[in-house]
Enzyme design. Structure first.
Site, mmCIF file in Angstrom:
data_model
loop_
_atom_site.group_PDB
_atom_site.id
_atom_site.type_symbol
_atom_site.label_atom_id
_atom_site.label_comp_id
_atom_site.label_asym_id
_atom_site.label_seq_id
_atom_site.Cartn_x
_atom_site.Cartn_y
_atom_site.Cartn_z
ATOM 1 N N SER A 292 0.851 -1.202 0.000
ATOM 2 C CA SER A 292 0.000 0.000 0.000
ATOM 3 C C SER A 292 0.879 1.243 0.000
ATOM 4 O O SER A 292 2.007 1.213 0.506
ATOM 5 C CB SER A 292 -0.867 0.011 1.261
ATOM 6 O OG SER A 292 -1.498 1.263 1.409
ATOM 7 N N TYR B 146 -1.043 -1.031 10.306
ATOM 8 C CA TYR B 146 -1.302 -1.363 8.886
ATOM 9 C C TYR B 146 -0.101 -0.942 8.039
ATOM 10 O O TYR B 146 0.388 -1.714 7.204
ATOM 11 C CB TYR B 146 -2.582 -0.657 8.439
ATOM 12 C CG TYR B 146 -2.993 -0.879 7.005
ATOM 13 C CD1 TYR B 146 -3.585 -2.073 6.594
ATOM 14 C CD2 TYR B 146 -2.811 0.121 6.045
ATOM 15 C CE1 TYR B 146 -3.991 -2.261 5.277
ATOM 16 C CE2 TYR B 146 -3.210 -0.061 4.733
ATOM 17 C CZ TYR B 146 -3.798 -1.243 4.350
ATOM 18 O OH TYR B 146 -4.197 -1.432 3.042
HETATM 19 N N1 LIG Z 1 -8.894 -0.127 -0.913
HETATM 20 C C1 LIG Z 1 -7.765 0.556 -0.780
HETATM 21 O O1 LIG Z 1 -7.746 1.795 -0.760
HETATM 22 C C2 LIG Z 1 -6.459 -0.167 -0.661
HETATM 23 C C3 LIG Z 1 -5.273 0.549 -0.822
HETATM 24 C C4 LIG Z 1 -4.055 -0.113 -0.714
HETATM 25 C C5 LIG Z 1 -4.034 -1.470 -0.456
HETATM 26 N N2 LIG Z 1 -5.217 -2.144 -0.290
HETATM 27 C C6 LIG Z 1 -5.135 -3.585 -0.035
HETATM 28 O O2 LIG Z 1 -5.812 -4.273 -1.071
HETATM 29 C C7 LIG Z 1 -6.241 -5.550 -0.598
HETATM 30 C C8 LIG Z 1 -7.683 -5.763 -0.979
HETATM 31 O O3 LIG Z 1 -8.456 -4.825 -0.287
HETATM 32 P P1 LIG Z 1 -9.862 -4.253 -0.792
HETATM 33 O O4 LIG Z 1 -9.788 -2.785 -0.701
HETATM 34 O O5 LIG Z 1 -10.256 -4.898 -2.062
HETATM 35 O O6 LIG Z 1 -10.790 -4.697 0.447
HETATM 36 P P2 LIG Z 1 -11.972 -5.722 0.604
HETATM 37 O O7 LIG Z 1 -12.349 -5.647 2.050
HETATM 38 O O8 LIG Z 1 -13.017 -5.474 -0.427
HETATM 39 O O9 LIG Z 1 -11.310 -7.128 0.286
HETATM 40 C C9 LIG Z 1 -10.505 -7.825 1.184
HETATM 41 C C10 LIG Z 1 -10.860 -9.291 1.129
HETATM 42 O O10 LIG Z 1 -9.951 -10.025 1.959
HETATM 43 C C11 LIG Z 1 -10.696 -11.003 2.669
HETATM 44 N N3 LIG Z 1 -9.986 -11.373 3.890
HETATM 45 C C12 LIG Z 1 -9.896 -10.674 5.048
HETATM 46 N N4 LIG Z 1 -9.174 -11.370 5.942
HETATM 47 C C13 LIG Z 1 -8.795 -12.516 5.343
HETATM 48 C C14 LIG Z 1 -8.037 -13.654 5.757
HETATM 49 N N5 LIG Z 1 -7.540 -13.733 6.999
HETATM 50 N N6 LIG Z 1 -7.835 -14.649 4.863
HETATM 51 C C15 LIG Z 1 -8.352 -14.593 3.620
HETATM 52 N N7 LIG Z 1 -9.092 -13.557 3.175
HETATM 53 C C16 LIG Z 1 -9.304 -12.537 4.028
HETATM 54 C C17 LIG Z 1 -12.049 -10.341 2.938
HETATM 55 O O11 LIG Z 1 -13.050 -11.304 3.235
HETATM 56 C C18 LIG Z 1 -12.280 -9.605 1.624
HETATM 57 O O12 LIG Z 1 -12.944 -10.413 0.672
HETATM 58 C C19 LIG Z 1 -5.965 -5.542 0.910
HETATM 59 O O13 LIG Z 1 -4.747 -6.211 1.166
HETATM 60 C C20 LIG Z 1 -5.815 -4.063 1.230
HETATM 61 O O14 LIG Z 1 -5.028 -3.841 2.386
HETATM 62 C C21 LIG Z 1 -6.415 -1.538 -0.412
#
Ligand SMILES: NC(=O)c1ccc[n+]([C@@H]2O[C@H](COP(=O)([O-])OP(=O)(O)OC[C@H]3O[C@@H](n4cnc5c(N)ncnc54)[C@H](O)[C@@H]3O)[C@@H](O)[C@H]2O)c1
Length: 249
Positions: A140, A155
């Site tokens: 991130s 985080y």
């Molecule tokens: N949305 C943002 O702004 C952003 C920015 C940078 C990084 N990220 C990263 O992108 C990735 C995806 O996030 P997103 O925004 O699509 O969120 P999201 O909440 O839509 O998706 C995350 C998914 O991970 C699953 N999950 C949670 N804990 C888990 C575990 N222990 N084992 C397996 N699956 C698990 C959840 O059920 C969910 O389906 C994450 O790693 C997040 O940190 C997101």
């Protein structure tokens, strides 16, 4: 099509508006068979069914090594081989440093960082045998600029750990034909913020983004596609920013 005859495992790919789900759709469109791994097994199976009969959904907590090994066995048995692993699962918590309790630290590190290690460990022996594989890991912008957007310091720490882990794996696994890269998105419009990001907060954040918008899940899925495909055959240990210019360095 960029992923004809390829097979991919994507963790955290069940949530409807998530980056993992958008990636699963894109990979399937590009010809891959996809295994959707998620903590929520029912949602994982539902998401796979939505993609079509060639795809599978598996319940898996990436923070649990036994779970990861079982999921890997299932995916390899179903598809015969795995070419691509997308370590995408993650959770966030908007806490200040003094509010991080031991259980907050543990959970955020377990899912975001330890999960990358465990799920990679579950697939590396198989990829080593085949002398090929592409692993992409979710970090991130929070790791690079010290948070300040949504997630707390725990985080940022976990996501910074992902960058070190992925680079070290790239160095170690390159001779086995396995590439390992990371993505560092800025603010992407998904449900990870659990409705806690107000429109005022969003407007404030957009002021600091040269491309003048927040990111969409598809923006990140496109970069995962590049890293998964042979277009990036000579790329390993790289970190690709997907942040609209929010951080230029
Ligand atoms: N949305 C943002 O702004 C952003 C920015 C940078 C990084 N990220 C990263 O992108 C990735 C995806 O996030 P997103 O925004 O699509 O969120 P999201 O909440 O839509 O998706 C995350 C998914 O991970 C699953 N999950 C949670 N804990 C888990 C575990 N222990 N084992 C397996 N699956 C698990 C959840 O059920 C969910 O389906 C994450 O790693 C997040 O940190 C997101």
């Amino acid at each position: 099509m960029l992923l004809t005859d390829k097979t991919a495992v994507i963790s955290g790919a069940a949530s409807a508006r998530g980056i993992g789900r958008a990636t699963a759709r894109l990979f399937a469109e590009q010809g891959a068979r996809v295994a959707i791994l998620d903590l929520d097994a029912t949602a994982a199976k539902g998401a796979a069914a939505e993609l079509g009969p060639d795809h599978i959904g598996i319940g898996c907590d990436v923070g649990d090594l036994t779970n990861c090994r079982q999921a890997a066995e299932q995916a390899i048995a179903a598809f015969g081989k795995i070419d691509i692993l997308i370590n995408n699962a993650g959770i966030s918590q908007p806490l200040k440093v003094m509010d991080i309790a031991p259980e907050n630290w543990q959970l955020v590190v377990d899912v975001n960082l330890t999960g990358v290690l465990y799920l990679s460990q579950a697939f590396i022996p198989h990829m080593r045998t085949r002398k090929q594989g592409s692993i992409a890991c979710m970090s991130s912008v929070s790791a690079q600029r010290g948070g300040g957007i949504f997630g707390g310091p725990h985080y940022s720490a976990a996501k910074a750990g992902v960058l070190g882990l992925a680079k070290a794996m790239a160095r170690e696994l390159g001779p086995d034909g396995i590439r390992v890269n990371s993505v560092t998105p800025g603010l992407i419009q998904t449900d990870i913020t659990g409705g806690k990001l107000t429109s005022e907060m969003k407007a404030d954040i957009i002021k600091g983004i040269p491309l003048n918008r927040l990111g969409d899940a598809k923006d990140v899925a496109n970069i995962y596609l590049f890293l998964a495909s042979d277009l990036s055959a000579y790329v390993t240990g790289a970190v690709i920013d997907v942040n609209g210019g929010m951080l230029i360095h």
